[in-house]
Design a protein around this motif. Structure first.
Motif, PDB file in Angstrom:
ATOM      1  N   PHE A 604       0.761  -1.140   0.004  1.00 47.28           N
ATOM      2  CA  PHE A 604      -0.154   0.121  -0.048  1.00 47.28           C
ATOM      3  C   PHE A 604       0.822   1.147  -0.045  1.00 47.28           C
ATOM      4  O   PHE A 604       2.235   1.059   0.348  1.00 47.28           O
ATOM      5  CB  PHE A 604      -0.796  -0.031   1.000  1.00 47.28           C
ATOM      6  CG  PHE A 604      -0.137   0.084   2.529  1.00 47.28           C
ATOM      7  CD1 PHE A 604      -0.091   1.304   3.277  1.00 47.28           C
ATOM      8  CD2 PHE A 604       0.222  -1.037   3.169  1.00 47.28           C
ATOM      9  CE1 PHE A 604       0.596   0.953   4.457  1.00 47.28           C
ATOM     10  CE2 PHE A 604       1.040  -1.324   4.267  1.00 47.28           C
ATOM     11  CZ  PHE A 604       1.195   0.152   4.707  1.00 47.28           C
ATOM     12  N   ASN A 605       0.146   2.453  -0.403  1.00 51.01           N
ATOM     13  CA  ASN A 605       0.780   3.473  -0.390  1.00 51.01           C
ATOM     14  C   ASN A 605       0.625   4.474   1.157  1.00 51.01           C
ATOM     15  O   ASN A 605      -0.524   4.317   1.644  1.00 51.01           O
ATOM     16  CB  ASN A 605       0.555   4.687  -1.589  1.00 51.01           C
ATOM     17  CG  ASN A 605       0.673   4.079  -2.766  1.00 51.01           C
ATOM     18  OD1 ASN A 605      -0.173   3.629  -3.557  1.00 51.01           O
ATOM     19  ND2 ASN A 605       1.749   4.395  -3.191  1.00 51.01           N
ATOM     20  N   SER A 606       1.549   4.928   1.708  1.00 46.72           N
ATOM     21  CA  SER A 606       1.298   5.514   3.298  1.00 46.72           C
ATOM     22  C   SER A 606       2.639   6.608   3.316  1.00 46.72           C
ATOM     23  O   SER A 606       3.523   6.231   3.474  1.00 46.72           O
ATOM     24  CB  SER A 606       1.249   4.385   4.179  1.00 46.72           C
ATOM     25  OG  SER A 606       0.984   4.891   5.367  1.00 46.72           O
ATOM     26  N   GLY A 607       2.112   7.716   3.604  1.00 44.56           N
ATOM     27  CA  GLY A 607       2.954   8.786   4.288  1.00 44.56           C
ATOM     28  C   GLY A 607       4.241   8.915   3.197  1.00 44.56           C
ATOM     29  O   GLY A 607       4.142   8.924   2.162  1.00 44.56           O
ATOM     30  N   ASP A 641       3.490   9.864   8.895  1.00 39.91           N
ATOM     31  CA  ASP A 641       2.193   9.572   8.437  1.00 39.91           C
ATOM     32  C   ASP A 641       1.793   8.387   7.814  1.00 39.91           C
ATOM     33  O   ASP A 641       1.280   8.096   6.930  1.00 39.91           O
ATOM     34  CB  ASP A 641       1.586  10.807   7.589  1.00 39.91           C
ATOM     35  CG  ASP A 641       1.819  12.203   7.891  1.00 39.91           C
ATOM     36  OD1 ASP A 641       1.417  12.547   9.088  1.00 39.91           O
ATOM     37  OD2 ASP A 641       2.033  13.262   7.183  1.00 39.91           O
ATOM     38  N   ALA A 642       2.676   7.450   8.421  1.00 43.46           N
ATOM     39  CA  ALA A 642       2.569   6.017   8.134  1.00 43.46           C
ATOM     40  C   ALA A 642       1.170   5.502   8.387  1.00 43.46           C
ATOM     41  O   ALA A 642       1.011   4.899   9.761  1.00 43.46           O
ATOM     42  CB  ALA A 642       3.652   5.174   8.579  1.00 43.46           C
ATOM     43  N   ILE A 643       0.091   5.372   7.701  1.00 42.79           N
ATOM     44  CA  ILE A 643      -1.231   4.936   8.213  1.00 42.79           C
ATOM     45  C   ILE A 643      -1.302   3.552   7.513  1.00 42.79           C
ATOM     46  O   ILE A 643      -1.397   3.597   6.053  1.00 42.79           O
ATOM     47  CB  ILE A 643      -2.333   6.059   7.568  1.00 42.79           C
ATOM     48  CG1 ILE A 643      -2.204   7.347   8.109  1.00 42.79           C
ATOM     49  CG2 ILE A 643      -3.516   5.500   8.163  1.00 42.79           C
ATOM     50  CD1 ILE A 643      -2.047   7.474   9.827  1.00 42.79           C
ATOM     51  N   ARG A 650       1.141   4.020  12.268  1.00 38.33           N
ATOM     52  CA  ARG A 650       2.283   3.504  12.773  1.00 38.33           C
ATOM     53  C   ARG A 650       3.425   3.855  12.468  1.00 38.33           C
ATOM     54  O   ARG A 650       4.726   3.178  12.308  1.00 38.33           O
ATOM     55  CB  ARG A 650       2.191   2.032  12.300  1.00 38.33           C
ATOM     56  CG  ARG A 650       0.923   1.134  12.447  1.00 38.33           C
ATOM     57  CD  ARG A 650       0.886  -0.401  12.323  1.00 38.33           C
ATOM     58  NE  ARG A 650      -0.398  -0.922  12.394  1.00 38.33           N
ATOM     59  CZ  ARG A 650      -0.428  -2.247  12.431  1.00 38.33           C
ATOM     60  NH1 ARG A 650       0.613  -3.026  12.358  1.00 38.33           N
ATOM     61  NH2 ARG A 650      -1.632  -2.793  12.587  1.00 38.33           N
ATOM     62  N   THR A 651       3.407   5.333  12.542  1.00 39.67           N
ATOM     63  CA  THR A 651       4.791   6.123  12.307  1.00 39.67           C
ATOM     64  C   THR A 651       5.786   5.818  13.110  1.00 39.67           C
ATOM     65  O   THR A 651       6.959   5.486  12.705  1.00 39.67           O
ATOM     66  CB  THR A 651       4.331   7.636  12.265  1.00 39.67           C
ATOM     67  OG1 THR A 651       3.281   7.938  11.324  1.00 39.67           O
ATOM     68  CG2 THR A 651       5.570   8.391  11.883  1.00 39.67           C
ATOM     69  N   ASN A 697       7.264  -2.891   8.999  1.00 42.93           N
ATOM     70  CA  ASN A 697       6.448  -2.720  10.149  1.00 42.93           C
ATOM     71  C   ASN A 697       6.793  -3.637  11.482  1.00 42.93           C
ATOM     72  O   ASN A 697       7.042  -4.700  11.574  1.00 42.93           O
ATOM     73  CB  ASN A 697       5.105  -3.142   9.587  1.00 42.93           C
ATOM     74  CG  ASN A 697       4.089  -3.145  11.038  1.00 42.93           C
ATOM     75  OD1 ASN A 697       4.298  -2.533  11.980  1.00 42.93           O
ATOM     76  ND2 ASN A 697       3.159  -4.027  10.814  1.00 42.93           N
ATOM     77  N   THR A 698       7.338  -2.973  12.403  1.00 44.83           N
ATOM     78  CA  THR A 698       8.150  -3.333  13.767  1.00 44.83           C
ATOM     79  C   THR A 698       7.190  -3.419  14.926  1.00 44.83           C
ATOM     80  O   THR A 698       7.551  -3.620  16.083  1.00 44.83           O
ATOM     81  CB  THR A 698       9.367  -2.757  14.233  1.00 44.83           C
ATOM     82  OG1 THR A 698       9.005  -1.480  14.385  1.00 44.83           O
ATOM     83  CG2 THR A 698      10.156  -2.921  12.899  1.00 44.83           C
TER      84      THR A 698
END
Length: 767
Positions: A604-607, A641-643, A650-651, A697-698
């Motif tokens: 996906f695209n994010s931030g 802005d990691a949505i 989850r920034t 994603n941690t």
């Protein structure tokens, strides 16, 4: 080793170099490096791009037999081993890359080019490197001249051209793990104006993880992990008998049979911890060279067939000098591969079962590029048109081992076809688990078909105005791309198959531009400032639950200040760059359940992401006999802005993967002329990388590959005149210190390690 240790090592190396300069006879100067980064041949020092370049001599002395070796030698380039195959790599430059580089519906960020022909997929890139004149690594976005999917940079493989005179070059290598490698290159005399070159390379090596123990099922394959059996052939033809016209044709073919990396279970132990409720009694946190069972702690064999990859390509390049100021060039390319991939994750996801993956991929592409290049007293220019057509199909099958079949009744196969073991009833029929053809539990099969078509027009011009003593060059470039793609997914119709049918498509048009000002302060020192954009095309995830979901393009702008310098009468070459890169709509991978079902992946695209960095390349000819090179890269990044698809921000737990904060390499070469005995050459290189994340994603805990360093060495006696030819005898070793650090992780429990120390001898004859 952290940043202060890295600085200490660099300071020591520089201090050693300064001491040698004060006491030894100075060298005559460094050899000029020619590159084609701007679609024309020019000096590395005159090219306002941050570039690593390795010529044929460096490729030999550093033992760069495949692209993984090149990645270790270039600090700005990271090449993590692909988890399911030994025939592919992921490429990251300046922290930007694509970890899942094997799939057809998501494009890479590093463009790979073979003599100007773009390779859309990196499957087969680990074929042996042979016949190379040069490898160029262009760092930073190359959207103007190289187009889509070069947001991180580009890698150019430039092969040697036929000479028209007979010549034979034969190398034979032998080493531990039954390593055998033969490289044969033959130039043939010119016939009816056609010059020709033929080469062949054969490589064999035993696997270094012994796959043996309990659990073998008759009829299945149990190859050792990391086995290699590779063959490659190349034909090059050149016709240049008509004034102003040069025609080059090449054909290459590689056949690679390998086995995958071995993933060890390295997580917690305890009763009831496996997915099936069983105990996990063993965790392995050091490199193993034998397979084991996490549930019993005993030796166990895992079903593992060979992965077979067959890649082929053809290219036709026609160059015609219209006049002294204008050249027309046509580059026609075709590349294709067939890949039958097998991997067994060997209990590494928690000891419940050996998850097995088999993927069959077929891919082909056609490219056509037309270029017009030229130069006048104050102008240099290039313009062109580009077309790409790409078609591919990937079929993936997933299995679990026999133990889980017996406990849960998941679908399997016997010699009569699909069947059920246990609780699922009589339709389809119950399995005969004693059947010698009994297959592992079948989780499902799905196929993704992908089609891409892309068109582009581009141009770039460099103007040297009649001011400032002609020291200033101003360059502007632009490119417009139309990118169309579609994909469909089908499956076998089983109810428990998570990857249902679907389709998607996208239609993207995008402009890119670049602007550069390059000023030569002296004949040997210049600085440049550059701004450039690029984009990575959109696509879809083949392993998303909903295949109709797509992601859009990822765009990037980079600002760079660089310098090129040659000092001390051309005995020192010191180049570097400081940059800031800003990425919008960054493409991220998301594993909703990385512990229990790591095969489901959303894209996906994010931030936004911001990357700042410094890199430099220092090469010193300290004496006529001794050269020392130091290359360094620093990366600092942040994501905002990691949505994620579930709506969460989850920034704080999202990072760039395979982006070590610090990385460097040190290369030392010492040559001594021995008169009639030839030339003695001694080479050492050391490459070090800081710790780096293996998952973006941690939330489930940091998934980190620790820092590590690799020391390689080679000693050779070259140019020995004997038996009518010129001979070379060499001994070499890779990973001299037998470093056994982690080099890949999937989640918290699945881990691979660096290859053990390898060593061997080379015998080379040039005639």
């Amino acid at each position: 080793m952290k940043l202060n240790t890295a600085r200490t090592a660099l300071a020591t190396a520089v201090g050693l170099a300064a001491g040698l300069l004060s006491t030894a006879a100075l060298a005559q100067g460094l050899e000029e490096v020619i590159v084609t980064a701007q679609k024309r041949s020019e000096s590395l020092q005159d090219t306002p791009i941050s570039i690593n370049a390795f010529n044929s001599e460096a490729i030999e002395s550093m033992g760069l037999t495949n692209m993984k070796d090149v990645g270790l030698a270039a600090p700005s380039l990271q090449t993590p081993a692909y988890p399911t195959t030994s025939n592919n790599l992921a490429f990251f430059i300046r922290g930007i890359g694509n970890a899942d580089s094997i799939i057809l519906t998501k494009d890479n960020t590093v463009g790979v080019y073979y003599d100007g022909v773009y390779a859309g997929r990196t499957t087969g890139v680990l074929a042996d490197l042979a016949d190379l004149e040069r490898v160029e690594i262009l760092r930073g976005p190359q959207g103007t001249l190289y187009g889509r999917n070069t947001t991180a940079g580009a890698i150019n493989f430039v092969t040697s051209k036929p000479s028209g005179e007979f010549a034979l070059d034969q190398t034979l290598s032998l080493g531990n793990y039954n390593y055998q490698r033969s490289v044969t290159s033959i130039d043939l005399p010119e016939i009816v104006g056609v010059k020709s070159h033929i080469s062949a390379v054969f490589t064999d090596r035993d696997g270094w993880v012994d796959n043996d123990g309990a659990g073998k099922i008759p009829g299945q394959d149990y190859e050792d992990f990391y086995l290699e059996d590779k063959k490659g052939f190349r034909l090059a033809l050149r016709y240049d008998q008509i004034d102003r016209l040069v025609v080059d044709y090449t054909f290459d073919y590689s056949d690679m049979e390998t086995t995958s990396p071995y993933f060890q279970y390295s997580g917690p132990t305890g009763p009831g911890m496996s997915a099936a409720g069983g105990d996990i009694v063993a965790s392995y946190t050091e490199r193993l060279e034998h397979t084991f069972d996490a549930k019993t702690g005993e030796r166990r064999a895992y079903s593992l067939p060979r992965t077979v990859t067959k890649a082929r390509g053809q290219s036709l390049s026609v160059s015609y000098d219209i006049n002294d100021f204008l050249t027309f060039k046509s580059i026609t390319g075709y590349r294709a591969f067939d890949d039958d991939l097998s991997q067994n994750f060997a209990d590494s996801f928690g000891g419940a079962s050996g998850l097995q993956v088999n993927t069959i991929t077929e891919h082909e592409q056609f490219t056509q590029e037309f270029q017009i290049t030229g130069a006048t007293e104050r102008w240099k220019y290039v313009a062109g048109l580009y077309y790409l057509k790409e078609d591919g199909s990937a079929e993936e099958m997933q299995y679990l081992d026999r133990a889980l079949v017996e406990s849960t009744g998941i679908v399997a196969f016997d010699s009569n076809g699909p069947c059920v073991s246990g609780a699922f009833g009589a339709a389809p029929p119950v399995c005969n688990v004693l059947d010698p053809f009994f297959y592992p539990a079948y989780l499902g099969e799905f196929t993704v078909d992908s089609e891409v078509e892309s068109y582009a027009a581009f141009g770039q011009a460099t103007w040297t105005p009649d001011v400032l003593d002609d020291r200033l060059d101003l360059t502007v470039g632009a490119r417009y791309t139309q990118d169309d793609r579609s994909a469909t997914r089908t499956n076998d119709g089983l109810l428990w198959n998570a990857f249902g049918p679907g389709s998607n498509d996208s239609d993207i048009s995008h402009p890119d531009w670049s602007a550069t000002a390059d000023y030569r302060w002296t004949e040997n020192f210049s600085t440049y400032v550059k701004a450039a954009t690029a984009f990575r095309s959109g696509g879809s995830s083949p392993k998303a639950l909903d295949f109709s979901e797509t992601f859009d393009e990822e765009t990037l702008i980079s600002y760079e200040l660089g310098w090129k310098s040659e000092l001390w009468d051309n005995r020192i070459r010191f180049n570097g760059a400081v940059y800031q890169t800003e990425i919008d709509d960054i493409i991220l991978d998301y594993l909703p359940d990385p512990v229990n079902n790591p095969s489901i992946v959303s894209i996906f695209n994010s931030g936004e992401a911001k990357i700042r960095g410094v890199e430099f390349d220092l090469l010193m000819a300290l004496t006529n006999n001794f050269t020392l090179g130091i290359n360094y890269a620093y990366i600092d990044s942040e994501i905002s802005d990691a949505i994620f698809p579930d709506g969460s921000d989850r920034t704080d737990s999202t990072v760039l993967v395979w982006a070590p904060e610090n990385a460097y390499s040190v290369v030392a070469d010492y040559n001594v002329q021995l008169g009639n005995l030839g030339e003695l050459k001694a080479h050492l290189d050391y490459a070090w990388q800081d710790e780096q994340y293996a998952l973006a994603n941690t939330d489930a805990g940091e998934v980190i590959v620790p820092d590590f360093g690799i020391l390689n060495g080679r000693i050779s006696l070259d140019y020995v005149q004997m038996l009518g030819g010129e001979w070379q005898f060499a001994v070499w070793a890779k990973n001299l210190t037998d470093e056994d650090s982690v080099n890949y992780r999937i989640g918290q429990t699945s881990t691979t390690y660096l290859q053990p120390r390898t060593y061997g001898v080379d015998f080379r004859l040039r005639y």
